[in-house]
Design a protein around this motif. Structure first.
Motif, PDB file in Angstrom:
ATOM      1  N   THR A 186       0.796  -1.215   0.000  1.00  0.00           N
ATOM      2  CA  THR A 186       0.000   0.000   0.000  1.00  0.00           C
ATOM      3  C   THR A 186       0.832   1.270   0.000  1.00  0.00           C
ATOM      4  O   THR A 186       2.006   1.261   0.394  1.00  0.00           O
ATOM      5  CB  THR A 186      -0.937   0.030   1.223  1.00  0.00           C
ATOM      6  N   GLU A 187       0.194   2.341  -0.392  1.00  0.00           N
ATOM      7  CA  GLU A 187       0.821   3.660  -0.350  1.00  0.00           C
ATOM      8  C   GLU A 187       0.775   4.271   1.042  1.00  0.00           C
ATOM      9  O   GLU A 187       1.446   5.267   1.314  1.00  0.00           O
ATOM     10  CB  GLU A 187       0.064   4.611  -1.288  1.00  0.00           C
ATOM     11  N   ASP A 188      -0.037   3.715   1.929  1.00  0.00           N
ATOM     12  CA  ASP A 188      -0.224   4.302   3.254  1.00  0.00           C
ATOM     13  C   ASP A 188       1.063   4.174   4.053  1.00  0.00           C
ATOM     14  O   ASP A 188       1.542   3.068   4.331  1.00  0.00           O
ATOM     15  CB  ASP A 188      -1.379   3.612   3.982  1.00  0.00           C
ATOM     16  N   SER A 189       1.627   5.304   4.455  1.00  0.00           N
ATOM     17  CA  SER A 189       2.944   5.300   5.093  1.00  0.00           C
ATOM     18  C   SER A 189       2.956   4.611   6.451  1.00  0.00           C
ATOM     19  O   SER A 189       4.004   4.150   6.902  1.00  0.00           O
ATOM     20  CB  SER A 189       3.459   6.736   5.219  1.00  0.00           C
ATOM     21  N   THR A 237      -2.866   0.212 -11.555  1.00  0.00           N
ATOM     22  CA  THR A 237      -2.010   1.336 -11.953  1.00  0.00           C
ATOM     23  C   THR A 237      -1.919   2.430 -10.903  1.00  0.00           C
ATOM     24  O   THR A 237      -1.075   3.322 -11.012  1.00  0.00           O
ATOM     25  CB  THR A 237      -2.525   1.952 -13.264  1.00  0.00           C
ATOM     26  N   ASP A 238      -2.806   2.390  -9.913  1.00  0.00           N
ATOM     27  CA  ASP A 238      -2.745   3.391  -8.851  1.00  0.00           C
ATOM     28  C   ASP A 238      -3.280   2.780  -7.563  1.00  0.00           C
ATOM     29  O   ASP A 238      -3.544   1.575  -7.492  1.00  0.00           O
ATOM     30  CB  ASP A 238      -3.528   4.659  -9.238  1.00  0.00           C
ATOM     31  N   PHE A 239      -3.449   3.635  -6.555  1.00  0.00           N
ATOM     32  CA  PHE A 239      -3.890   3.151  -5.246  1.00  0.00           C
ATOM     33  C   PHE A 239      -5.314   3.615  -4.916  1.00  0.00           C
ATOM     34  O   PHE A 239      -5.678   3.732  -3.746  1.00  0.00           O
ATOM     35  CB  PHE A 239      -2.930   3.645  -4.157  1.00  0.00           C
ATOM     36  N   SER A 240      -6.119   3.836  -5.935  1.00  0.00           N
ATOM     37  CA  SER A 240      -7.489   4.301  -5.721  1.00  0.00           C
ATOM     38  C   SER A 240      -8.247   3.313  -4.821  1.00  0.00           C
ATOM     39  O   SER A 240      -8.235   2.101  -5.056  1.00  0.00           O
ATOM     40  CB  SER A 240      -8.222   4.434  -7.060  1.00  0.00           C
ATOM     41  N   ASN A 241      -8.895   3.870  -3.791  1.00  0.00           N
ATOM     42  CA  ASN A 241      -9.721   3.054  -2.877  1.00  0.00           C
ATOM     43  C   ASN A 241      -8.919   1.850  -2.367  1.00  0.00           C
ATOM     44  O   ASN A 241      -9.427   0.728  -2.288  1.00  0.00           O
ATOM     45  CB  ASN A 241     -10.983   2.590  -3.612  1.00  0.00           C
ATOM     46  N   LEU A 384       5.244   8.721  -0.676  1.00  0.00           N
ATOM     47  CA  LEU A 384       5.407   7.281  -0.827  1.00  0.00           C
ATOM     48  C   LEU A 384       4.628   6.805  -2.054  1.00  0.00           C
ATOM     49  O   LEU A 384       5.112   5.969  -2.830  1.00  0.00           O
ATOM     50  CB  LEU A 384       4.911   6.556   0.422  1.00  0.00           C
ATOM     51  N   ASN A 385       3.445   7.348  -2.232  1.00  0.00           N
ATOM     52  CA  ASN A 385       2.644   7.050  -3.420  1.00  0.00           C
ATOM     53  C   ASN A 385       3.450   7.335  -4.691  1.00  0.00           C
ATOM     54  O   ASN A 385       3.534   6.505  -5.600  1.00  0.00           O
ATOM     55  CB  ASN A 385       1.364   7.892  -3.389  1.00  0.00           C
ATOM     56  N   ALA A 386       4.046   8.510  -4.735  1.00  0.00           N
ATOM     57  CA  ALA A 386       4.801   8.921  -5.924  1.00  0.00           C
ATOM     58  C   ALA A 386       6.026   8.041  -6.149  1.00  0.00           C
ATOM     59  O   ALA A 386       6.373   7.721  -7.295  1.00  0.00           O
ATOM     60  CB  ALA A 386       5.214  10.384  -5.795  1.00  0.00           C
ATOM     61  N   MET A 387       6.672   7.615  -5.066  1.00  0.00           N
ATOM     62  CA  MET A 387       7.842   6.752  -5.212  1.00  0.00           C
ATOM     63  C   MET A 387       7.448   5.376  -5.730  1.00  0.00           C
ATOM     64  O   MET A 387       8.091   4.828  -6.629  1.00  0.00           O
ATOM     65  CB  MET A 387       8.569   6.624  -3.870  1.00  0.00           C
ATOM     66  N   LEU A 388       6.376   4.804  -5.177  1.00  0.00           N
ATOM     67  CA  LEU A 388       5.967   3.462  -5.580  1.00  0.00           C
ATOM     68  C   LEU A 388       5.404   3.430  -7.000  1.00  0.00           C
ATOM     69  O   LEU A 388       5.527   2.420  -7.696  1.00  0.00           O
ATOM     70  CB  LEU A 388       4.929   2.913  -4.588  1.00  0.00           C
ATOM     71  N   LEU A 389       4.790   4.529  -7.418  1.00  0.00           N
ATOM     72  CA  LEU A 389       4.278   4.611  -8.786  1.00  0.00           C
ATOM     73  C   LEU A 389       5.323   5.155  -9.747  1.00  0.00           C
ATOM     74  O   LEU A 389       5.043   5.351 -10.928  1.00  0.00           O
ATOM     75  CB  LEU A 389       3.020   5.489  -8.819  1.00  0.00           C
TER      76      LEU A 389
END
Length: 412
Positions: A186-189, A237-241, A384-389
């Motif tokens: 997950t993107e959640d830090s 492709t993203d972390f939506s929901n 973190l979202n930006a790094m993982l994507l």
């Protein structure tokens, strides 16, 4: 000055009375105001326990008010600083350092008998300790662990969950394919902290030293990205929901492993994969080359430093965090007890879910004990979202987080 004099009087009264408390005595009746941030079902549970408490303490009545979690901390601070009546408050552990700095909650270790403190799980009590003093009695603990689908692991030839991060990657690869993947990342830090500790990194020390851009922290983020690049994580492709997606994938058998806490068990057991609860496995999050850990969170009961009823407030928080309350609460809500004795109680000793999370507590770590702790994730998660994507490099991401935290902490 008025508050300081009042506080001295309160402590004197408390010290004089707590040792000779007698619930059945003819003491002057008092009414306590207890603010809680629990859900409706948990609030009803507390009300039932309070009814028992009032029978055992006929001189004490408790008026409970439920406050919405996102707004409760500001409402509590406003109430105390504005001399409004509130005696006991159910606080998130990350709020405690700020309350201490504002001088609005009582240090409990200077008031409580040592036997009342020694019964708590060490990591739970440590989470409410700040600058050497205990400021809250832990009511419920939260610690993410590795949840896994036993059937899937067994079919892939594994007899136990991964013990190391290298094993996690290896097993996730073996479990990926045929419409399923190994592990949701997950993107959640908040859920990134176990990776940080596994590689020797961190967020911020209790002394305010920023660690997020250290070489060790970078290695942790690189490993998370490695999992994504290896194709063993969710194929989106993203972390939506993301939370609902993670839970749905796991409970329907599309993913073999996730990292989540005891709060998720109720929903996990509703899933088609876990109609037989024996199929869910719970294990400590794998260790890395340097360490191991998972963030211990939770909620504790604190006492307004300026309450007119410190003795009665203490009696209430002691009752609501007693072994009996903890056991019944865990049975009903699958929460993690904070009392050591609860785990050996016959009602919980054979509960595989509760005992599974208990093993994670042995390597649990506290989140940064600084007043700004709850604000750290506001810049951590989006980066973190930006790094993982791969919208920004790891170097760019950690430097952005570091810069925002320096500004938050007013560090040059």
């Amino acid at each position: 000055m008025r508050r300081q004099l009042a506080l001295l009087g309160i402590i004197a009264v408390f010290l004089g009375l707590v040792s000779c408390s007698n619930p059945g005595s003819n003491e002057t009746p008092v009414t306590l105001t207890f603010w809680t941030t629990t859900s409706s079902p948990e609030t009803a549970f507390f009300q039932e326990r309070i009814a028992v408490f009032e029978k055992e303490h006929p001189n004490i009545k408790v008026r409970m008010a439920r406050h919405e979690f996102p707004f409760a901390t500001n409402e509590f601070k406003t109430a105390v600083l504005g001399d409004q009546k509130v005696d006991v408050f159910r606080a998130d552990n990350t709020w405690i350092p700020e309350y201490v700095n504002l001088d609005i909650i009582s240090p409990l270790n200077t008031l409580a008998p040592s036997k009342d403190l020694s019964g708590f799980i060490d990591s739970a009590l440590n989470a409410t300790t700040y600058h050497g003093n205990v400021y809250g009695f832990p009511s419920v603990m939260e610690v993410p662990a590795l949840l896994y689908n036993k059937r899937m692991l067994e079919e892939a030839g594994f007899t136990q969950p991964p013990q190391t991060m290298d094993e996690l990657l290896k097993m996730a690869k073996a479990l990926t394919g045929k419409g399923r993947y190994g592990i949701y990342v997950t993107e959640d830090s908040y859920f990134a902290m176990p990776y940080l500790w596994a590689f020797g990194g961190g967020m911020i020390t209790d002394q305010g030293q920023i660690q997020i851009a250290s070489d060790q922290s970078r290695q942790a983020f690189a490993f998370m990205l490695k999992l994504r690049r290896a194709g063993v994580t969710q194929p989106y492709t993203d972390f939506s929901n993301w939370y609902a997606t993670m839970m749905d994938d796991f409970t329907r058998g599309r993913s073999a492993m996730i990292i989540n806490g005891p709060w998720a068990i109720h929903d996990v057991l509703k899933g088609t994969e876990f109609k037989n609860p024996d199929n869910i496995g719970i294990a400590p999050i794998p260790r890395g080359p340097v360490g191991q850990g998972s963030p211990i969170g939770g909620h504790s009961l604190v006492i307004n430093k300026y309450t007119s009823h410190p003795k009665e407030s203490y009696e209430l928080i002691r009752f609501l965090t007693s072994t009996e309350t903890e056991v019944v609460q865990s049975q009903e809500f699958k929460t993690l007890p904070t009392q050591k004795a609860a785990y050996t109680d016959p009602r919980l000793s054979s509960d595989l879910l509760v005992q599974g999370f208990r093993t994670q507590l042995d390597v649990a770590k506290t989140q940064p004990k600084i007043p700004e702790s709850s604000k750290l994730f506001m810049d951590f998660t989006p980066n973190l979202n930006a790094m993982l994507l791969e919208k920004e490099s790891i170097d760019q991401g950690v430097r952005k987080i570091e810069s925002s935290w320096r500004s938050l902490l007013k560090v040059k």
